[in-house]
Design an enzyme around this catalytic site. Sequence first.
Site, PDB file in Angstrom:
ATOM      1  N   GLU A   1       0.854  -1.196   0.000  1.00 41.24           N
ATOM      2  CA  GLU A   1       0.000   0.000   0.000  1.00 41.24           C
ATOM      3  C   GLU A   1       0.884   1.238   0.000  1.00 41.24           C
ATOM      4  OE1 GLU A   1      -3.124  -0.162   3.009  1.00 41.24           O
ATOM      5  OE2 GLU A   1      -3.343  -2.298   2.665  1.00 41.24           O
TER       6      GLU A   1
ATOM      7  N   HIS B   1      -8.678   9.362   3.581  1.00 39.23           N
ATOM      8  CA  HIS B   1      -8.300   8.298   2.647  1.00 39.23           C
ATOM      9  C   HIS B   1      -8.544   8.827   1.248  1.00 39.23           C
ATOM     10  CE1 HIS B   1      -7.999   4.483   0.596  1.00 39.23           C
ATOM     11  NE2 HIS B   1      -7.611   3.917   1.713  1.00 39.23           N
TER      12      HIS B   1
ATOM     13  N   ARG C   1      -0.386   8.681   1.976  1.00 37.08           N
ATOM     14  CA  ARG C   1      -1.792   9.026   1.831  1.00 37.08           C
ATOM     15  C   ARG C   1      -2.078  10.525   1.857  1.00 37.08           C
ATOM     16  NH1 ARG C   1      -5.094   4.770   5.331  1.00 37.08           N
ATOM     17  NH2 ARG C   1      -4.526   3.181   3.818  1.00 37.08           N
TER      18      ARG C   1
ATOM     19  N   HIS D   1     -10.961   9.343   7.307  1.00 28.64           N
ATOM     20  CA  HIS D   1     -10.739   7.903   7.446  1.00 28.64           C
ATOM     21  C   HIS D   1     -10.185   7.500   8.807  1.00 28.64           C
ATOM     22  CE1 HIS D   1      -9.874   3.863   6.039  1.00 28.64           C
ATOM     23  NE2 HIS D   1      -8.583   3.993   6.248  1.00 28.64           N
TER      24      HIS D   1
ATOM     25  N   ARG E   1      -0.451   8.501   9.293  1.00 23.55           N
ATOM     26  CA  ARG E   1      -0.327   7.063   9.542  1.00 23.55           C
ATOM     27  C   ARG E   1       0.073   6.313   8.275  1.00 23.55           C
ATOM     28  NH1 ARG E   1      -4.043   2.667   8.976  1.00 23.55           N
ATOM     29  NH2 ARG E   1      -5.441   4.202   8.043  1.00 23.55           N
TER      30      ARG E   1
END
Length: 533
Positions: free
Chosen positions: A113, A234, A280, A341, A376
């Site tokens: 990811e 997100h 992200r 998110h 994160r």
Amino acid sequence: MGIRTDYLVIGSGVAGLTFALRAAEHGEVTLVTKRKEDDAATTWAQGGVAAVFSPTDSYASHTADTLEVGCGLCHEDAVAVCVEGGPAAINWLTDIGAKFSRDDAGELDLGREGGHTERRVVHAADITGREIERALLAAVAANENIRVLPWHMGVELITLSRLGGPERCAGAYVLDEVSGQVITVLARATILATGGAGKVYLYTTNPDVASGDGVAMAYRAGAEVANMEFYQFHPTCLFHPLAKNFLISEALRGEGAVLRLPDGEPFMARHHAMNDLAPRDVVARAIDHEMKRTGSEHVLLDITHLSSDFIRNRFPGISERCAGFGIDITSEPIPVVPAAHYMCGGVTSDLFGRTTLPGLWVVGESACTGLHGANRLASNSLLEGLVFSGRAASRLAEEIRDLQRSPFPDVPEWEIGSAAASDEAVVVSHSWDELRRTMWNYVGIVRSDSRLRRAARRVALLEEEVREYYWNNIVTRDLLELRNIATVAQLIVGSAAVRRESRGLHHTMDYPETSPRMATDTVAKRGVMPYLR
Ligand code: SIN
């Protein structure tokens, strides 16, 4: 009327259930959860759990990726604890019956990811959270030392200092939503595991239960809260008029999916060297920028270049859900937008889940352990919930025998409010809508001083109205959630206002650079304005 227990756990996601199972070896656990047992953000998690299993991977690499994405605010000791605890946490889940995707040789199939330089995401196709929650709930159901109370919501923590005693949490007042009564639960240790607060924003990937209850209760009880300005958006939530909160996992980009403008042009290369697998915060800002620049309502996520069989096997949940909205992801790109998110801040926790209020512990998304810093790394959150819950339970096991020797304190019953307002549902839903819209418009992906000032004024007014309403009326879940959301919104706005720089998830037009002087956490405590530590 009431309950006395060794451990009161509030919340039934990965962190609460893991803590309950680990702690039940040493005492009696009462776990309350405000809806059904599996109504938790964990159940919705698609991507997976980051852990070092690949022979080409290392703790050093997982650590470096976490620190890089965290933009200078990760606590290195928390990162080390989590990264090194990863493989054991996955093995423990496997031992209790969780089934993860494996290759033909039986080895874990590792996904990738954003922000990860290696394949290290342990997953169960694209329904990882559902599988973890299933396994944990089955183990909990088989454990005689754990009593689970669904449809029970924490109202307020019980603090002895309010009764003239020492600074200590002694349990919580809990609303039994079926009877409408508030019961007193006295506990030797109270563990908050209530998850995040996505419902503070108009658009979110979170389930309805994510109303920041733990942070709000802990803050009201006097515990310290940290880094609330770092709310993660997100990049890819399904954009469809009938879809509510449906995430399109970053794992698609991990397998090669490409973000495109509505005319088909890929755009991430303009924004980051890692292209579609950039961290992200970068991807969410890039999408926001491109949508504003082109005036489009969404961008596209395109995985059609991969074989239909691979897509359907690797992403069965997403394929099926999108098909339900008439989108065949094997042959057409998916319309997506960013949405709130994950709460990277939370109740301040040490390396064992202890908060600054004795007797109160916090695990999972409600906690700020220092792992995530200013942003994160994907799939580090289920990992954090697993590792820190285990550590909290082991540390408490050392203390619980001593705590069991003291009698439970005398605590007054909850005083029920008098009025049951006939227009309650309407007032609550209007205030809720106003609050979420304000947060979305002024405290979202891109911020500014004037937007924050505007938000601060509106949120303060709403918070005051909600508080007044709360004191006058009988307690209901809707009202409690609204009150909690209002508190969390104030914490986010207040913390964002003191961070006069752009770092990770906090991006402000007035201070676009990162300031080395501000490489520190923001903290907030009842009666004290948020400040940089
Ligand atoms: C995702 O599947 O994209 C979400 C994973 C995460 O939030 O860590």
